[in-house]
Write a protein that holds these residues in place. Structure first.
Motif, PDB file in Angstrom:
ATOM      1  N   MET A 202       0.960  -1.157   0.041  1.00  0.00           N
ATOM      2  CA  MET A 202       0.225   0.071  -0.086  1.00  0.00           C
ATOM      3  C   MET A 202       0.905   1.317  -0.102  1.00  0.00           C
ATOM      4  O   MET A 202       0.599   2.099  -0.647  1.00  0.00           O
ATOM      5  CB  MET A 202      -0.842  -0.002   1.336  1.00  0.00           C
ATOM      6  CG  MET A 202      -1.975   1.366   1.168  1.00  0.00           C
ATOM      7  SD  MET A 202      -2.729   1.531  -0.202  1.00  0.00           S
ATOM      8  CE  MET A 202      -4.014   0.149  -0.238  1.00  0.00           C
ATOM      9  N   ALA A 203       2.132   1.364   0.700  1.00  0.00           N
ATOM     10  CA  ALA A 203       2.881   2.281   0.789  1.00  0.00           C
ATOM     11  C   ALA A 203       3.405   2.533  -0.579  1.00  0.00           C
ATOM     12  O   ALA A 203       3.626   3.800  -1.068  1.00  0.00           O
ATOM     13  CB  ALA A 203       3.810   2.300   1.855  1.00  0.00           C
ATOM     14  N   VAL A 204       3.878   1.620  -1.201  1.00  0.00           N
ATOM     15  CA  VAL A 204       4.495   1.755  -2.587  1.00  0.00           C
ATOM     16  C   VAL A 204       3.358   2.447  -3.733  1.00  0.00           C
ATOM     17  O   VAL A 204       3.610   3.264  -4.585  1.00  0.00           O
ATOM     18  CB  VAL A 204       4.853   0.333  -3.185  1.00  0.00           C
ATOM     19  CG1 VAL A 204       5.332   0.488  -4.691  1.00  0.00           C
ATOM     20  CG2 VAL A 204       6.039   0.057  -2.330  1.00  0.00           C
ATOM     21  N   PHE A 205       2.273   1.656  -3.407  1.00  0.00           N
ATOM     22  CA  PHE A 205       1.081   2.153  -4.196  1.00  0.00           C
ATOM     23  C   PHE A 205       0.746   3.852  -4.158  1.00  0.00           C
ATOM     24  O   PHE A 205       0.849   4.517  -5.071  1.00  0.00           O
ATOM     25  CB  PHE A 205      -0.267   1.432  -4.011  1.00  0.00           C
ATOM     26  CG  PHE A 205      -1.405   2.046  -4.761  1.00  0.00           C
ATOM     27  CD1 PHE A 205      -1.702   2.205  -5.832  1.00  0.00           C
ATOM     28  CD2 PHE A 205      -2.325   2.859  -3.891  1.00  0.00           C
ATOM     29  CE1 PHE A 205      -2.767   2.806  -6.702  1.00  0.00           C
ATOM     30  CE2 PHE A 205      -3.346   3.589  -4.314  1.00  0.00           C
ATOM     31  CZ  PHE A 205      -3.695   3.551  -5.762  1.00  0.00           C
ATOM     32  N   SER A 208       3.040   6.022  -5.770  1.00  0.00           N
ATOM     33  CA  SER A 208       3.271   5.908  -7.395  1.00  0.00           C
ATOM     34  C   SER A 208       2.333   6.817  -7.990  1.00  0.00           C
ATOM     35  O   SER A 208       1.393   7.460  -7.172  1.00  0.00           O
ATOM     36  CB  SER A 208       2.945   4.478  -7.694  1.00  0.00           C
ATOM     37  OG  SER A 208       1.381   4.259  -7.456  1.00  0.00           O
ATOM     38  N   ASP A 209       2.513   7.094  -9.228  1.00  0.00           N
ATOM     39  CA  ASP A 209       1.784   7.917 -10.158  1.00  0.00           C
ATOM     40  C   ASP A 209       0.376   7.461 -10.174  1.00  0.00           C
ATOM     41  O   ASP A 209      -0.465   8.222 -10.496  1.00  0.00           O
ATOM     42  CB  ASP A 209       2.253   8.198 -11.523  1.00  0.00           C
ATOM     43  CG  ASP A 209       3.671   8.995 -11.218  1.00  0.00           C
ATOM     44  OD1 ASP A 209       3.731   9.665 -10.434  1.00  0.00           O
ATOM     45  OD2 ASP A 209       4.289   8.914 -12.254  1.00  0.00           O
ATOM     46  N   GLN A 210       0.212   6.244  -9.856  1.00  0.00           N
ATOM     47  CA  GLN A 210      -1.142   5.624 -10.062  1.00  0.00           C
ATOM     48  C   GLN A 210      -2.105   6.308  -8.955  1.00  0.00           C
ATOM     49  O   GLN A 210      -3.311   5.998  -9.253  1.00  0.00           O
ATOM     50  CB  GLN A 210      -1.088   3.987  -9.937  1.00  0.00           C
ATOM     51  CG  GLN A 210      -0.456   3.372 -11.154  1.00  0.00           C
ATOM     52  CD  GLN A 210      -0.323   1.814 -10.819  1.00  0.00           C
ATOM     53  OE1 GLN A 210       0.359   1.339  -9.762  1.00  0.00           O
ATOM     54  NE2 GLN A 210      -0.774   0.841 -11.687  1.00  0.00           N
TER      55      GLN A 210
END
Length: 232
Positions: A202-205, A208-210
């Motif tokens: 979740m942290a990576v998401f 992100s630009d997403q």
């Protein structure tokens, strides 16, 4: 979270009060021995940065497990200091770096205790509610600079930290560790604990630009907690 962002291609800086934990981190990471609640130390860490894309304000301690009338003020203050003031100090020194670049992502770690409250965990729950208010204010203040802020609310996460919580709650409630564990598990729709990688994903998401238009949000990663007072 650090491992997930490393895999995603970020240069990783970590701080911790645990020297052994830092020594176990990859040599490619910037490692700093510092308390999140120590303003001088945190100012020093951020002063070494030329820029900052993503801040994960994740430092926290469980605090005491006791009825509110049995909690010492010094224990209350210690819990709130790390969980709330630590996030505040990180945001305070991250904001100028992100404003200069007119972009950035701030992710604070709250808890399902910051959504429901939690019996026998008053200082922890209070601090985790407060970091949500901090996050929403950061989203409003920093949004015009292209900076997003969100809060992740983990449920019960497998690992040594949760084992300590289970042991203290078992002692406080006159239950066994396994009974308390089962209470947490059956209190979720998924009937399972969360794993650290679920929080990291979740942290990576969010970084992100997403997630470019996701800001000011409280996102539970908890298998859907139905019962905030685990019991069998």
């Amino acid at each position: 979270m650090a491992e997930g962002l490393d895999t995603a291609g970020y240069e990783v800086w970590v701080t911790d009060v645990d020297a052994e934990a830092l020594a176990d981190c990859p040599a490619t990471w910037q490692r700093h021995l510092a308390s999140a609640a120590d303003e001088t130390a945190m100012r020093g860490v951020f002063a070494q940065m030329d820029g900052l894309d993503v801040l994960c304000a994740n430092a926290g301690i469980a605090g005491p497990t006791a009825l509110v009338e049995d909690i010492a003020l010094e224990d209350w203050r210690a819990c709130v200091s790390v969980n709330l003031e630590g996030a505040f100090l990180a945001a305070k020194y991250a904001a100028p770096l992100m404003k200069a670049a007119r972009r950035g992502v701030i992710t604070v770690t709250s808890s399902t205790a910051g959504i429901y409250g939690y019996p026998n965990r008053a200082p922890y729950a209070a601090a985790k509610w407060a970091v949500i208010g901090l996050m929403k204010t950061l989203a409003m203040e920093l949004g015009p600079f292209g900076i997003r802020a969100n809060a992740i609310c983990p449920g019960a996460v497998e690992g040594p930290r949760m084992e300590g919580v289970l042991a203290r709650e078992a002692a406080a409630k006159g239950m066994t560790r396994d009974q308390v564990y089962e209470g947490y598990a059956v209190g979720t729709s998924m009937r399972a604990f969360v794993e650290a990688r679920d929080i990291a994903d979740m942290a990576v998401f969010l970084a992100s630009d997403q997630a470019r238009m996701v800001s000011g949000q409280v996102i539970a990663v908890d298998g859907h907690t139905e019962n905030p007072d685990p019991k069998v």
